[in-house]
Design an enzyme around this catalytic site. Structure first.
Site, mmCIF file in Angstrom:
data_model
loop_
_atom_site.group_PDB
_atom_site.id
_atom_site.type_symbol
_atom_site.label_atom_id
_atom_site.label_comp_id
_atom_site.label_asym_id
_atom_site.label_seq_id
_atom_site.Cartn_x
_atom_site.Cartn_y
_atom_site.Cartn_z
ATOM 1 N N CYS A 2 0.862 -1.176 0.000
ATOM 2 C CA CYS A 2 0.000 0.000 0.000
ATOM 3 C C CYS A 2 0.898 1.225 0.000
ATOM 4 O O CYS A 2 2.119 1.108 0.113
ATOM 5 C CB CYS A 2 -0.908 0.017 1.230
ATOM 6 S SG CYS A 2 -2.070 -1.378 1.335
ATOM 7 N N GLY A 28 -1.323 1.080 -4.870
ATOM 8 C CA GLY A 28 -2.646 0.575 -4.521
ATOM 9 C C GLY A 28 -3.732 1.315 -5.252
ATOM 10 O O GLY A 28 -3.765 2.546 -5.239
ATOM 11 N N ASN A 101 1.171 -0.068 5.740
ATOM 12 C CA ASN A 101 1.607 -0.827 4.571
ATOM 13 C C ASN A 101 2.332 -2.066 5.057
ATOM 14 O O ASN A 101 3.339 -1.959 5.761
ATOM 15 C CB ASN A 101 2.534 0.019 3.695
ATOM 16 C CG ASN A 101 3.157 -0.789 2.566
ATOM 17 O OD1 ASN A 101 2.542 -1.716 2.043
ATOM 18 N ND2 ASN A 101 4.375 -0.446 2.192
ATOM 19 N N GLY A 102 1.838 -3.232 4.710
ATOM 20 C CA GLY A 102 2.483 -4.470 5.116
ATOM 21 C C GLY A 102 1.483 -5.503 5.575
ATOM 22 O O GLY A 102 0.302 -5.456 5.222
ATOM 23 N N TYR A 257 9.554 -4.731 -8.822
ATOM 24 C CA TYR A 257 8.255 -4.363 -9.390
ATOM 25 C C TYR A 257 7.532 -3.243 -8.664
ATOM 26 O O TYR A 257 6.989 -2.337 -9.299
ATOM 27 C CB TYR A 257 7.339 -5.602 -9.393
ATOM 28 C CG TYR A 257 5.928 -5.324 -9.873
ATOM 29 C CD1 TYR A 257 5.631 -5.310 -11.236
ATOM 30 C CD2 TYR A 257 4.894 -5.078 -8.973
ATOM 31 C CE1 TYR A 257 4.347 -5.051 -11.679
ATOM 32 C CE2 TYR A 257 3.609 -4.815 -9.415
ATOM 33 C CZ TYR A 257 3.338 -4.799 -10.760
ATOM 34 O OH TYR A 257 2.071 -4.542 -11.183
#
Length: 501
Positions: A2, A28, A101-102, A257
């Site tokens: 995210c 996201g 995020n995670g 990526y």
């Protein structure tokens, strides 16, 4: 994965938060949210959709205050309900909002502790809400009417002691300030910076340095593993190491990526890392097939372009843009649901026939995860007239699920799981498939200013750096995902039946 951002400014930060989230949109596309604080009150807007769709003028006008946090959501378990859009909020103590995020790997244990010991209620299945309640509980334990930076850092220390997994967090304590912190392994990225205005210094915390660049902030540095930064509402900045035995083992897939090429993560330029990936691939091709017959190297836009260009340069063959991308279609890897990914590929890319007709084409992608996209792209290349279609992955074979915030929880969804390179080549329809070697990828990414001795390479080698992930845990995650998929499929079928009747 995210995207998170937090800003303490000298004037309204709503527009700056919005702009930062648009820069982080690649992290996201499922949901977006912003919360601001003004005179002790919170102003929140969040919903499913892209940043530009979630926030209209009427929403922006209500988001007043010179302090706030924002989030763009990527569904790490395939879910896309608006109830799990962030930031999340709890009223006690002080009123705290949090964006994360995670992924926490001990979330079930934490959820039980929160209910039985902390006496708190969790309203969603999101581990972000669990993390928020852990932080809120630990801050409440300080028992202060007005929290100090010492209280905040003590609470983060307790969060590290209780939470396991990969996490980068921004949280806002209403009327007091914004805190950012990173897990003790530094798996997910987070940076902070500053900019000078006529009114004074403003501070920003974000997932990637590119969001600071675009808004005119100067990067101070990445947060170290286990470290926290606290910025008071008045603009005073404090940092503290809050973990006992931190170790920098960042996710290497960020460089493959996830991150934008113009970002710098832990002192490593993502762009330069991808250039080196292309060099390493060229060296492997020259070793294994010195008499190759590649006529042209064509990237699959966008993340593979940098590696593909350097690959072509080192091989001494032509580099051409063979696919035109529709930029209004989202990134297929982060779309919830396999059907959506399959449908979007043809809508997203269109082949330029003259670059394929009668040629031996080497297609380059950043990675092969499920194999759905590259299989269709290879077919598109053949339909455009390619004589032979070779395929090159800038990353090694993805054989294991990710448990730290990337949507790869099920091993059986991964095309390379328990398969050889030739098996994968046959399945995707390539005449020849080349994977990056893991030691080469590590060398390509580990060339920055900060010495990184070890990366989280779990998706490639099955070694999970937090030490708590075993076969039973992976099986439980896979079963949960399958059950969730069944429920979702049944719900969609029920809606269709209702509509037809």
């Amino acid at each position: 994965m995210c995207g998170i951002v937090g800003i303490v400014g000298k004037s309204n930060v709503n527009q700056a938060l919005y702009d930062a989230l648009t820069v982080l949109q690649h992290r996201g596309q499922d949901a977006a949210g912003i919360v601001t604080s003004h005179d002790g009150r919170l102003f929140l807007r969040k919903d499913n959709g892209l940043v530009r769709d979630v926030f209209q003028q009427r929403h922006m006008q209500r988001l007043v205050g010179h302090m706030g946090i924002g989030h763009v959501r990527y569904p790490t378990a395939g879910s896309s309900t608006s109830a799990e859009a962030q930031p999340f909020y709890v009223n006690s103590p002080y009123g705290i909002t949090l964006a994360h995020n995670g992924n926490l790997t001990n979330v079930e244990q934490l959820a039980k502790e929160i209910y039985e010991s902390d006496l708190r209620h969790v309203n969603t299945s999101s581990d972000s809400e669990v993390l928020l309640n852990v932080f809120a509980h630990e801050l409440a334990q300080r028992g202060k009417l007005q929290p100090t930076e010492e209280d905040v850092f003590a609470a983060v220390t307790d969060v590290h002691n209780r939470c396991v997994g990969g996490y980068a967090v921004v949280a806002m304590i209403t009327g007091y300030g914004i805190v950012g912190f990173r897990d003790p392994h530094g798996i997910r990225p987070i940076v902070f910076g500053q900019r000078h205005t006529d009114e004074g210094v403003e501070y920003m915390i974000a997932s990637e340095s590119v969001s600071l660049d675009v808004l005119g902030f100067t990067l101070i540095r990445d947060l170290a593993p286990g470290e926290a930064v606290y910025i008071t509402e008045e603009g005073k900045l404090y940092t503290r190491q809050c973990a006992t035995n931190p170790s920098l083992t960042p996710c290497i897939f960020e460089h493959v990526y996830l991150a934008r090429p113009d970002s710098i993560i832990d002192g490593v330029s993502v762009y330069k890392a991808r250039l080196r990936m292309g060099e390493k691939l060229a060296e492997k091709i020259q070793r294994e097939r010195p008499d190759h017959d590649i006529d042209v190297v064509i990237p699959i836009p966008d993340t593979s372009r940098t590696a593909a260009l350097e690959l072509a340069n080192h091989l001494g063959v032509k580099f051409r843009e063979g696919f035109v991308k529709n930029r209004y279609i989202g990134r297929t890897f982060i779309m919830p649901g396999q059907a959506a990914r399959k449908k979007s590929v043809r809508q997203k890319l269109n082949a330029i026939e003259l670059e394929f007709r009668g040629k031996n084409v080497m297609l380059v992608d950043d990675s092969i995860v499920r194999g759905t996209t590259c299989k269709q792209i290879i077919q598109m290349a053949r339909e455009a007239g390619a004589k032979n279609v070779y395929f090159c992955s800038a990353a090694p074979a993805v054989r294991y699920p990710n448990v730290y915030g990337i949507d790869m929880p099920s091993a059986h969804e991964l095309i390379a799981h328990n398969r050889s390179t030739q098996d994968v080549a046959d399945l995707i329809g390539a005449d020849w498939l080349v994977y990056q070697d893991l030691p080469d990828l590590i060398e390509a990414v580990g060339g920055g200013k900060i010495k990184i001795d070890k990366f989280d390479c779990a998706v490639f080698d099955g070694q999970y750096v937090t030490g708590d992930v075993d076969e039973a845990y992976l099986n439980k995650i896979e079963q949960a995902r399958n059950d969730a998929s069944k429920v979702k499929t049944q719900a969609v079928s029920a809606i269709i039946d209702l509509y037809n009747n």
